[in-house]
Design an enzyme around this catalytic site. Structure first.
Site, PDB file in Angstrom:
ATOM      1  N   CYS A  45      -7.090  -0.602  -4.359  1.00  9.03           N
ATOM      2  CA  CYS A  45      -5.803  -0.565  -5.052  1.00  9.03           C
ATOM      3  C   CYS A  45      -5.978  -0.701  -6.557  1.00  9.03           C
ATOM      4  O   CYS A  45      -5.438   0.085  -7.332  1.00  9.03           O
ATOM      5  CB  CYS A  45      -4.914  -1.685  -4.512  1.00  9.03           C
ATOM      6  SG  CYS A  45      -3.369  -1.824  -5.398  1.00  9.03           S
ATOM      7  N   CYS A  50      -3.871   2.608  -6.063  1.00  8.50           N
ATOM      8  CA  CYS A  50      -2.487   2.497  -6.566  1.00  8.50           C
ATOM      9  C   CYS A  50      -2.371   2.360  -8.086  1.00  8.50           C
ATOM     10  O   CYS A  50      -1.593   3.085  -8.711  1.00  8.50           O
ATOM     11  CB  CYS A  50      -1.804   1.265  -5.971  1.00  8.50           C
ATOM     12  SG  CYS A  50      -2.424   0.723  -4.381  1.00  8.50           S
ATOM     13  N   LYS A  53      -3.858   5.190 -10.280  1.00  9.03           N
ATOM     14  CA  LYS A  53      -3.056   6.370  -9.929  1.00  9.03           C
ATOM     15  C   LYS A  53      -1.707   6.327 -10.626  1.00  9.03           C
ATOM     16  O   LYS A  53      -1.284   7.303 -11.240  1.00  9.03           O
ATOM     17  CB  LYS A  53      -2.889   6.417  -8.413  1.00  9.03           C
ATOM     18  CG  LYS A  53      -2.154   7.599  -7.888  1.00  9.03           C
ATOM     19  CD  LYS A  53      -0.868   7.414  -7.172  1.00  9.03           C
ATOM     20  CE  LYS A  53      -0.313   6.161  -6.720  1.00  9.03           C
ATOM     21  NZ  LYS A  53      -0.070   6.055  -5.302  1.00  9.03           N
ATOM     22  N   TYR A 182      -0.201  12.005   1.146  1.00  7.92           N
ATOM     23  CA  TYR A 182       0.405  11.554  -0.112  1.00  7.92           C
ATOM     24  C   TYR A 182      -0.580  11.543  -1.277  1.00  7.92           C
ATOM     25  O   TYR A 182      -0.206  11.846  -2.414  1.00  7.92           O
ATOM     26  CB  TYR A 182       1.134  10.210   0.074  1.00  7.92           C
ATOM     27  CG  TYR A 182       0.254   8.971   0.018  1.00  7.92           C
ATOM     28  CD1 TYR A 182       0.070   8.277  -1.164  1.00  7.92           C
ATOM     29  CD2 TYR A 182      -0.390   8.486   1.167  1.00  7.92           C
ATOM     30  CE1 TYR A 182      -0.718   7.139  -1.225  1.00  7.92           C
ATOM     31  CE2 TYR A 182      -1.172   7.354   1.117  1.00  7.92           C
ATOM     32  CZ  TYR A 182      -1.334   6.682  -0.076  1.00  7.92           C
ATOM     33  OH  TYR A 182      -2.123   5.568  -0.137  1.00  7.92           O
ATOM     34  N   GLU A 186       0.170  13.512  -4.689  1.00 14.15           N
ATOM     35  CA  GLU A 186       0.290  12.780  -5.957  1.00 14.15           C
ATOM     36  C   GLU A 186      -0.668  13.345  -6.997  1.00 14.15           C
ATOM     37  O   GLU A 186      -0.282  13.579  -8.147  1.00 14.15           O
ATOM     38  CB  GLU A 186       0.022  11.289  -5.726  1.00 14.15           C
ATOM     39  CG  GLU A 186       1.161  10.631  -4.940  1.00 14.15           C
ATOM     40  CD  GLU A 186       0.936   9.168  -4.614  1.00 14.15           C
ATOM     41  OE1 GLU A 186       1.916   8.469  -4.358  1.00 14.15           O
ATOM     42  OE2 GLU A 186      -0.234   8.722  -4.600  1.00 14.15           O
ATOM     43  N   HIS A 440      28.015   2.938 -11.326  1.00 12.60           N
ATOM     44  CA  HIS A 440      28.277   4.270 -11.856  1.00 12.60           C
ATOM     45  C   HIS A 440      27.992   4.328 -13.356  1.00 12.60           C
ATOM     46  O   HIS A 440      28.304   3.363 -14.049  1.00 12.60           O
ATOM     47  CB  HIS A 440      29.754   4.613 -11.588  1.00 12.60           C
ATOM     48  CG  HIS A 440      30.124   5.981 -12.030  1.00 12.60           C
ATOM     49  ND1 HIS A 440      29.705   7.116 -11.370  1.00 12.60           N
ATOM     50  CD2 HIS A 440      30.879   6.407 -13.087  1.00 12.60           C
ATOM     51  CE1 HIS A 440      30.192   8.173 -11.987  1.00 12.60           C
ATOM     52  NE2 HIS A 440      30.895   7.770 -13.028  1.00 12.60           N
ATOM     53  N   GLU A 445      24.093   5.456  -6.534  1.00  8.59           N
ATOM     54  CA  GLU A 445      25.461   5.323  -6.012  1.00  8.59           C
ATOM     55  C   GLU A 445      25.721   6.289  -4.863  1.00  8.59           C
ATOM     56  O   GLU A 445      26.569   6.046  -4.011  1.00  8.59           O
ATOM     57  CB  GLU A 445      26.505   5.492  -7.121  1.00  8.59           C
ATOM     58  CG  GLU A 445      26.623   6.882  -7.706  1.00  8.59           C
ATOM     59  CD  GLU A 445      27.651   6.950  -8.853  1.00  8.59           C
ATOM     60  OE1 GLU A 445      28.811   6.600  -8.612  1.00  8.59           O
ATOM     61  OE2 GLU A 445      27.267   7.342  -9.965  1.00  8.59           O
TER      62      GLU A 445
HETATM   63  C1  LIG Z   1      -5.840   7.200  -4.458  1.00  8.85           C
HETATM   64  C2  LIG Z   1      -5.152   6.098  -3.708  1.00  8.85           C
HETATM   65  C3  LIG Z   1      -3.858   5.769  -4.026  1.00  8.85           C
HETATM   66  C4  LIG Z   1      -3.201   4.754  -3.331  1.00  8.85           C
HETATM   67  N1  LIG Z   1      -1.919   4.482  -3.676  1.00  8.85           N
HETATM   68  C5  LIG Z   1      -1.257   3.486  -3.036  1.00  8.85           C
HETATM   69  C6  LIG Z   1       0.079   3.157  -3.410  1.00  8.85           C
HETATM   70  O1  LIG Z   1       0.662   3.778  -4.294  1.00  8.85           O
HETATM   71  N2  LIG Z   1       0.688   2.147  -2.746  1.00  8.85           N
HETATM   72  C7  LIG Z   1       0.062   1.445  -1.743  1.00  8.85           C
HETATM   73  O2  LIG Z   1       0.649   0.525  -1.192  1.00  8.85           O
HETATM   74  N3  LIG Z   1      -1.205   1.754  -1.372  1.00  8.85           N
HETATM   75  C8  LIG Z   1      -1.872   2.749  -1.991  1.00  8.85           C
HETATM   76  N4  LIG Z   1      -3.172   3.041  -1.633  1.00  8.85           N
HETATM   77  C9  LIG Z   1      -3.779   2.299  -0.502  1.00  8.85           C
HETATM   78  C10 LIG Z   1      -4.308   0.927  -0.937  1.00  8.85           C
HETATM   79  O3  LIG Z   1      -5.178   1.084  -2.023  1.00  8.85           O
HETATM   80  C11 LIG Z   1      -5.027   0.281   0.234  1.00  8.85           C
HETATM   81  O4  LIG Z   1      -4.154   0.238   1.343  1.00  8.85           O
HETATM   82  C12 LIG Z   1      -5.470  -1.150  -0.074  1.00  8.85           C
HETATM   83  O5  LIG Z   1      -6.310  -1.184  -1.207  1.00  8.85           O
HETATM   84  C13 LIG Z   1      -6.196  -1.739   1.134  1.00  8.85           C
HETATM   85  O6  LIG Z   1      -6.684  -3.016   0.841  1.00  8.85           O
HETATM   86  P1  LIG Z   1      -7.892  -3.643   1.683  1.00  8.85           P
HETATM   87  O7  LIG Z   1      -7.958  -5.083   1.271  1.00  8.85           O
HETATM   88  O8  LIG Z   1      -7.745  -3.325   3.096  1.00  8.85           O
HETATM   89  O9  LIG Z   1      -9.201  -2.883   1.203  1.00  8.85           O
HETATM   90  P2  LIG Z   1      -9.773  -2.495  -0.223  1.00  8.85           P
HETATM   91  O10 LIG Z   1      -8.772  -2.691  -1.298  1.00  8.85           O
HETATM   92  O11 LIG Z   1     -10.359  -1.151  -0.063  1.00  8.85           O
HETATM   93  O12 LIG Z   1     -10.922  -3.564  -0.481  1.00  8.85           O
HETATM   94  C14 LIG Z   1     -12.092  -3.594   0.261  1.00  8.85           C
HETATM   95  C15 LIG Z   1     -13.181  -4.219  -0.594  1.00  8.85           C
HETATM   96  O13 LIG Z   1     -14.290  -4.554   0.236  1.00  8.85           O
HETATM   97  C16 LIG Z   1     -15.478  -4.305  -0.484  1.00  8.85           C
HETATM   98  N5  LIG Z   1     -16.559  -4.181   0.509  1.00  8.85           N
HETATM   99  C17 LIG Z   1     -16.689  -3.241   1.492  1.00  8.85           C
HETATM  100  N6  LIG Z   1     -17.767  -3.499   2.244  1.00  8.85           N
HETATM  101  C18 LIG Z   1     -18.347  -4.628   1.728  1.00  8.85           C
HETATM  102  C19 LIG Z   1     -19.493  -5.402   2.087  1.00  8.85           C
HETATM  103  N7  LIG Z   1     -20.256  -5.076   3.137  1.00  8.85           N
HETATM  104  N8  LIG Z   1     -19.799  -6.488   1.328  1.00  8.85           N
HETATM  105  C20 LIG Z   1     -19.038  -6.837   0.272  1.00  8.85           C
HETATM  106  N9  LIG Z   1     -17.923  -6.137  -0.097  1.00  8.85           N
HETATM  107  C21 LIG Z   1     -17.594  -5.060   0.620  1.00  8.85           C
HETATM  108  C22 LIG Z   1     -15.171  -3.025  -1.243  1.00  8.85           C
HETATM  109  O14 LIG Z   1     -16.036  -2.859  -2.348  1.00  8.85           O
HETATM  110  C23 LIG Z   1     -13.723  -3.279  -1.656  1.00  8.85           C
HETATM  111  O15 LIG Z   1     -13.639  -3.890  -2.927  1.00  8.85           O
HETATM  112  C24 LIG Z   1      -3.866   4.036  -2.305  1.00  8.85           C
HETATM  113  C25 LIG Z   1      -5.191   4.365  -1.980  1.00  8.85           C
HETATM  114  C26 LIG Z   1      -5.825   5.376  -2.669  1.00  8.85           C
HETATM  115  C27 LIG Z   1      -7.235   5.728  -2.314  1.00  8.85           C
END
Ligand SMILES: Cc1cc2nc3c(=O)[nH]c(=O)nc-3n(C[C@H](O)[C@H](O)[C@H](O)COP(=O)(O)OP(=O)(O)OC[C@H]3O[C@@H](n4cnc5c(N)ncnc54)[C@H](O)[C@@H]3O)c2cc1C
Length: 461
Positions: A45, A50, A53, A182, A186, A440, A445
């Protein structure tokens, strides 16, 4: 005092949206918490989703604002856009936000390991860089996902994904985006707004699968009007270099020559090489981790939240699952996340804001429904001259009068739908929408003044 059996109460793998929230809140509830992250803090994110983006969306929106301003008496000739400036400013802010995520953990007393974690057994994490083994009573997998690369298609190593789109050295003059979700839409609008020639190639018959049909149609019509090349029912066969450009060849034989080809064909969960199989954590065929309603995996002391579980891949959902996890383990007791009526936006131009059931979903769930729909030209465009229409739609249960879904296509639809979501969460009826006096002149609205029923539909069979 009894010595602790494990080094920590909780070890969180991944400091993205879900991991940081779960780590911080669990620590604040008194747990001894450690977290491992092998990239920038904040995860998808903050670093490649997010936030960057939305900054690019803002940047790209100025082009239409400048055009629209003419009808209001402005002259902005000579306005220029500089991609490297945008990327440098964006990176600076992402570094700041990422630092804030790290500080939040630090301040909550979470032990931070900037390392790659591997699950050695149900209670042991092996840290790859330092070679250390650390034990914990509970493990939380919050490793998120990454963009799929379609490596089985020849030449896709020439393509970028959303990860690289944030770091292009220069703005492409032409881009082909493969995908119809999406993220594809976007980025198509981002690059189009910045002046690139954009082709969108999607294997399905209509973009944004799963969204309400009227939203899908409204967005498609808008893109056609704006001059996007939208190729539906079209499948990428291969990519090949052609001078300084890339030629994308479709199975149909059609080709697109573009500076950049971007794959936005879905995301995969980060579960490979994590040691999950050996530990006995059950996964679906897609690689997502299977969890129960409390985010617990098939191994009782291992939990998983966020994108890696493939429930609803959105930041606020990962945060909500994290809060419920912390409450379940260190707070008031078992708290299951609620995935109903999650509002979401698609930051195209204009935007999509949607919450609740689409017309098709309401029918599939057996509701007889009344449809209230309006399509209009926003007041602003009477002077701007822009040929752009907005659409708002309410899906209402014909028996109970409850509003089941709200779908908006128009400026600030994301902002509007957040507030509509509260009403839907409270079980608002159409009569209550009607009883609400309008603000309004606004676009919103329309939501409380749609009086005419456009259709009544009954479930098939
Ligand atoms: C281009 C794009 C636009 C998006 N836009 C939106 C939006 O507008 N609104 C919205 O709600 N969502 C959006 N999302 C989705 C949102 O980013 C994800 O749903 C959210 O980040 C998920 O969070 P998470 O904690 O599951 O994983 P992540 O945020 O992906 O975090 C996982 C973390 O784990 C770390 N990791 C992985 N494996 C290991 C390991 N073995 N050891 C140590 N660290 C590790 C990674 O480096 C990462 O930092 C978007 C996604 C993308 C790709």
């Amino acid at each position: 005092m009894m010595p602790h059996k494990f080094d920590f109460d909780l070890f969180v793998i991944g400091a993205g949206s879900g991991g940081v929230r779960a780590g911080r809140v669990s620590a604040q509830m008194g747990a001894r918490v450690a977290i491992a992250e092998d990239d920038q803090f904040g995860g998808t994110c903050v670093v490649r989703g997010c936030i960057p983006k939305k900054l690019l969306v803002y940047a790209s929106s100025f082009a239409e604002e400048f055009e629209d301003s003419r009808g209001f008496g402005w002259n902005v000739e000579g306005a220029r856009f500089d991609w490297p400036t945008l990327i440098a400013n964006k990176d600076k802010d992402i570094t700041r936000i990422s630092g804030a995520y790290r500080s939040v953990l630090d301040n909550a007393g979470v032990a931070i390991f900037e390392d790659r974690a591997f699950i050695k057994d149900a209670h042991t994490i092996h840290l790859k860089k330092s070679g250390r083994d650390i034990t914990a009573e509970t493990l939380l997998v919050a490793t998120g996902g990454y963009p799929s690369r379609e490596t089985e298609i020849e030449g896709t190593e020439l393509c970028i994904t959303s990860d690289e789109a944030f770091h292009l050295k220069k703005l492409p003059r032409s881009i082909a985006i493969i995908g119809g979700g999406y993220i594809a839409l976007e980025f198509a609008h981002i690059f189009h707004g910045m002046g690139a020639e954009v082709s969108l190639v999607y294997r399905g018959p209509k973009v944004l699968r799963g969204f309400d049909e009227d939203l899908r149609d409204a967005l498609h019509a808008s893109m056609e009007r704006k001059g996007f090349r939208v190729m539906l029912d079209t499948v990428l066969a291969r990519c090949e270099p052609d001078g300084s450009k890339i030629r994308a060849v479709m199975i149909s034989g059609e080709t697109i020559l573009a500076d950049v080809v971007m794959l936005a064909v879905g995301r995969r969960p980060s579960t490979t090489g994590l040691g999950l199989e050996a530990t006995g954590v059950a996964m679906r065929r897609t690689g997502h981790i299977e969890v129960d309603r409390y985010s617990r995996t098939s191994v009782p002391n291992i939990y998983a939240i966020g994108d890696v579980t493939g429930r609803l891949e959105l930041t606020p959902v990962a945060l909500h699952e994290a809060m419920c996890f912390a409450k379940t383990l260190y707070g008031d007791g078992p708290t299951a996340p609620d995935h109903e009526l999650v509002a979401t936006a698609v930051f195209t131009r204009p935007e999509i804001g949607t919450v609740g059931m689409s017309e098709a979903k309401a029918l599939a769930r057996g509701h007889t429904i009344d449809i209230y729909k309006t399509s209009f030209r926003p007041l602003k465009h009477t002077l701007s001259g822009r040929d752009e229409r907005s659409m708002m739609k309410l899906v209402v249960d014909a028996k109970t009068d409850k509003v089941l879904g709200c779908h908006i296509f128009g400026p600030e639809a994301g902002e509007m739908v957040q507030l509509v979501a509260i009403a839907l969460k409270l079980g608002a009826t159409k009569a209550q929408f009607d009883a609400t006096v309008a603000v309004h002149p606004t676009m919103a609205e329309e939501l409380v003044t749609i009086r005419t029923k456009t259709a009544t539909r009954t479930p098939a069979g």
